[in-house]
Design an enzyme around this catalytic site. Structure first.
Site, PDB file in Angstrom:
ATOM      1  N   HIS A 197     -23.130   2.560 -15.793  1.00  0.00           N
ATOM      2  CA  HIS A 197     -24.476   2.156 -15.385  1.00  0.00           C
ATOM      3  C   HIS A 197     -25.425   2.512 -16.530  1.00  0.00           C
ATOM      4  O   HIS A 197     -25.188   3.471 -17.270  1.00  0.00           O
ATOM      5  CB  HIS A 197     -24.816   2.960 -14.127  1.00  0.00           C
ATOM      6  CG  HIS A 197     -26.084   2.581 -13.438  1.00  0.00           C
ATOM      7  ND1 HIS A 197     -27.323   2.921 -13.919  1.00  0.00           N
ATOM      8  CD2 HIS A 197     -26.309   1.901 -12.283  1.00  0.00           C
ATOM      9  CE1 HIS A 197     -28.255   2.475 -13.089  1.00  0.00           C
ATOM     10  NE2 HIS A 197     -27.662   1.837 -12.084  1.00  0.00           N
TER      11      HIS A 197
ATOM     12  N   ASP B 285     -20.956  11.082 -13.786  1.00  0.00           N
ATOM     13  CA  ASP B 285     -21.954  10.341 -13.007  1.00  0.00           C
ATOM     14  C   ASP B 285     -21.321  10.062 -11.647  1.00  0.00           C
ATOM     15  O   ASP B 285     -20.469   9.188 -11.517  1.00  0.00           O
ATOM     16  CB  ASP B 285     -22.306   9.044 -13.743  1.00  0.00           C
ATOM     17  CG  ASP B 285     -23.154   8.101 -12.892  1.00  0.00           C
ATOM     18  OD1 ASP B 285     -23.435   8.428 -11.721  1.00  0.00           O
ATOM     19  OD2 ASP B 285     -23.512   7.021 -13.402  1.00  0.00           O
TER      20      ASP B 285
ATOM     21  N   GLN C 263     -21.993   7.097  -7.241  1.00  0.00           N
ATOM     22  CA  GLN C 263     -21.252   6.251  -6.300  1.00  0.00           C
ATOM     23  C   GLN C 263     -20.036   6.968  -5.720  1.00  0.00           C
ATOM     24  O   GLN C 263     -19.323   6.396  -4.899  1.00  0.00           O
ATOM     25  CB  GLN C 263     -20.782   4.958  -6.997  1.00  0.00           C
ATOM     26  CG  GLN C 263     -21.906   4.110  -7.568  1.00  0.00           C
ATOM     27  CD  GLN C 263     -22.719   3.396  -6.486  1.00  0.00           C
ATOM     28  OE1 GLN C 263     -22.318   3.327  -5.325  1.00  0.00           O
ATOM     29  NE2 GLN C 263     -23.871   2.876  -6.879  1.00  0.00           N
TER      30      GLN C 263
ATOM     31  N   LYS D  12     -28.440   7.279  -2.023  1.00  0.00           N
ATOM     32  CA  LYS D  12     -27.187   6.541  -1.898  1.00  0.00           C
ATOM     33  C   LYS D  12     -26.249   7.198  -0.882  1.00  0.00           C
ATOM     34  O   LYS D  12     -25.112   6.789  -0.710  1.00  0.00           O
ATOM     35  CB  LYS D  12     -26.508   6.435  -3.263  1.00  0.00           C
ATOM     36  CG  LYS D  12     -27.288   5.546  -4.245  1.00  0.00           C
ATOM     37  CD  LYS D  12     -26.469   5.189  -5.457  1.00  0.00           C
ATOM     38  CE  LYS D  12     -27.287   4.657  -6.599  1.00  0.00           C
ATOM     39  NZ  LYS D  12     -27.896   3.345  -6.349  1.00  0.00           N
TER      40      LYS D  12
ATOM     41  N   CYS E  73     -27.555  -3.194 -13.462  1.00  0.00           N
ATOM     42  CA  CYS E  73     -27.840  -2.136 -14.449  1.00  0.00           C
ATOM     43  C   CYS E  73     -26.593  -1.796 -15.258  1.00  0.00           C
ATOM     44  O   CYS E  73     -26.335  -0.617 -15.544  1.00  0.00           O
ATOM     45  CB  CYS E  73     -28.410  -0.880 -13.787  1.00  0.00           C
ATOM     46  SG  CYS E  73     -29.977  -1.166 -12.980  1.00  0.00           S
TER      47      CYS E  73
END
Lengths: 153, 408
Positions: free
Chosen positions: B121, B198, B201, B224, B364
């Protein structure tokens, strides 16, 4: 006709699948590029101007049916017109899309009278988030015409 | 199929209509919907306890401080961490910027390398590009296998002592592919590189315990995972957080301020300049409570079953191509696809007329779009509140898109 069928008229899908004047110009021309960063639509065009007249144009880029069809129809509409006429057409188009204020150039009694094929894009107005797709080609054209009149070749 | 459908009643927005149809929300990879318990917790905070934290001795301030620091404990324990190593940030993006600026500026130099993957991303690319420009370091990319997972087969070729940072996502927000945390972690350790995960998600969709994954930093966002926007967390190993400089100065983050210099507050407050998002922290904690009560294992299983069903149903649609792993053990519930020559924006508009919310665009992740050689994709993403009937509605609507575009 449903709102969707209104949006995706045959003439729009035809321009999307068979864009007019796709490519680049060889001779002297001005070039301008535009994009919608949020959705990834990209549009670029070459415009050849002689004595204040648009003698040829070509488009490049990629994007949704609305952005590409709007660009393709614009190509058809501007070649042979003077810069002033093209600017006027741009204004009328933006009025039709309610991007700028003004009296609607579209006479509901006589569809197709003023903007021709471009009026097929009226259906986009019902989809506010897509108006920027239809607008991209025209904003890019404005930039190209400004360049042409600045003598910036 | 595991049945979490009774949970739907906890999410008021799921009962609204969009364009005359019941909302089918398939855009949880962008942001998730919020249960009543999160909304109530934030409302209650503002109604009963609103005050600034860590200052003043009055009762409300004490309550607000307890709620804010209590939220930190909950969010930390959700990922198996200590509160002292859990920094509240504006979200994943801000967290990665903290690392890039706060650690990268001091530790990277000319010729150093930051190893990333082509599936990142922008939040895990652009901060590193900025730091690379400041320091003379460069980004080096791992690409993908035919199944859209990160290709680690030529890792040896790019791995040497010049690699100072290995930064990658735990799950792609485009392909849904899970990141090779173990492989990249071991590789990074072998050359002494910093490991940045990261997890925007990943943490919302499966159990994650920082004592079981070997990373230096991990970032994720509340919105999220059923929580509010405007808050997220940065977890880091204690020694890494100590050696990281604050990137923002101001109130709250200091120990002592003199005319020319200041000293910093201890971690984590060193990284929390200014009045923090207090109500959001309270909402974040309520979201974590909700997820814990449902059980992260149950959520992961539910999404795996739903994704299996979705991939099966989508494969029935002619000219539809999925950009993501076929093997559901290598992926989460985020499904990117294209359908014939219908541009993703057009797909999203058509689905929206049926009340179905999907994302269309480059997500993104423009370098990934270039790599996949697509201008954009359409993306349906699932969460605990989605049910198989919604997949059926998606498929019906995609068939309608084919009709509108005149594809037989």
């Amino acid at each position: 006709m449903s709102q969707l069928d209104e949006l995706y008229r045959e003439v729009i899908l035809d321009h999307y699948r068979n864009p007019r004047k796709r490519g680049s110009l060889k001779g002297p021309h001005v070039h301008a590029e535009g994009n919608n960063p949020s959705c990834g639509d990209e549009f670029a065009l070459d415009v050849a101007v002689e004595d204040g007249l648009i003698i040829d144009a070509a488009m490049q880029g990629q994007g949704c049916s609305i952005s590409q069809a709007s660009g393709s129809m614009m190509m058809d509409a501007i070649v042979g017109k003077s810069i002033d006429e093209a600017r006027d057409l741009t204004h009328k188009f933006k009025v039709m899309m309610t991007i700028v204020d003004g009296d609607s150039p579209v006479d509901p009694e006589r569809p197709g009278a003023v903007l021709g094929d471009l009026e097929a894009l009226q259906g986009v107005r019902r989809f506010p988030v897509r108006i920027k797709c239809a607008d991209l080609a025209w904003t890019t054209l404005s930039e190209a015409l400004d360049r042409a009149t600045d003598g910036d070749r | 199929m595991s049945d979490l459908r009774s949970l739907r009643a906890d999410f008021p927005i799921l009962s609204r209509e969009v364009n005359g149809h019941k909302l089918v929300y398939l855009d949880s990879a962008a942001t998730t919907q919020k249960p009543v318990s999160v909304l109530d917790a934030m409302d209650r905070y503002y109604r009963n306890s609103n005050a600034n934290v860590h200052r003043g001795a009055h009762t409300l301030s004490n309550e607000a401080t307890e709620m804010y620091e209590g939220a930190r404990v909950k969010v930390a324990s959700f990922i198996g961490a200590q509160a002292a190593q859990t920094v509240f940030t504006r979200g994943t993006t801000t967290a990665i910027n903290h690392i890039a600026y706060g650690w990268g500026l001091d530790h990277l130099g000319e010729g150093d390398r930051i190893l990333v993957t082509i599936a990142e991303h922008h939040a895990n690319l652009v901060p590193w590009q900025i730091i690379a420009r400041h320091t003379g370091a460069e980004l080096v990319y791992l690409e993908l296998t035919d199944d859209y997972t990160v290709d680690t087969s030529d890792l040896e070729a790019v791995l040497d002592e010049r690699v100072k940072v290995v930064a990658f996502s735990g799950m792609s927000n485009v392909t849904g592919a899970l990141g090779p945390i173990d492989v990249l972690g071991k590789a990074a350790r072998s050359v002494g590189a910093l490991i940045v995960l990261d997890a925007a998600q990943l943490v919302p969709h499966s159990p994650v315990d920082v004592t079981e994954v070997d990373v230096d930093f991990m970032a994720f966002s509340a919105h999220k995972m059923l929580g509010p926007t405007g808050i997220g967390a940065l977890w880091g190993k204690a020694e890494r957080l100590e050696e990281m400089e604050p990137t923002e100065g101001g109130g709250e983050m200091i120990n002592m301020v003199e005319r020319q210099t200041s000293t910093w507050a201890p971690v984590p407050h060193k990284f929390e300049a200014g009045t923090p998002p207090i109500a959001e922290a309270v909402g974040f904690a309520a979201a974590v409570d909700y997820l814990t009560a449902v059980g992260m294992e149950n959520i992961a299983l539910h999404e795996q079953e739903l994704t299996t069903y979705a991939l099966e149903r989508l494969s029935e649609i002619p000219d539809l191509k999925v950009y993501g792993p076929k093997d559901v053990t290598h992926r989460g519930g985020t499904v990117s696809f294209e359908l014939a020559d219908i541009h993703p924006h057009d797909i999203a508009t058509i689905l929206d007329q049926d009340g179905i919310a999907v994302r269309a665009g480059h997500h993104c992740a423009r370098p990934l779009m270039k790599y996949l050689d697509v201008p954009a994709t359409a993306r349906a993403s699932f969460y605990l509140y989605n049910v198989p009937e919604e997949v059926d509605l998606l498929v019906d609507s995609l068939m309608n898109a084919r009709r509108i575009f005149g594809i037989a």
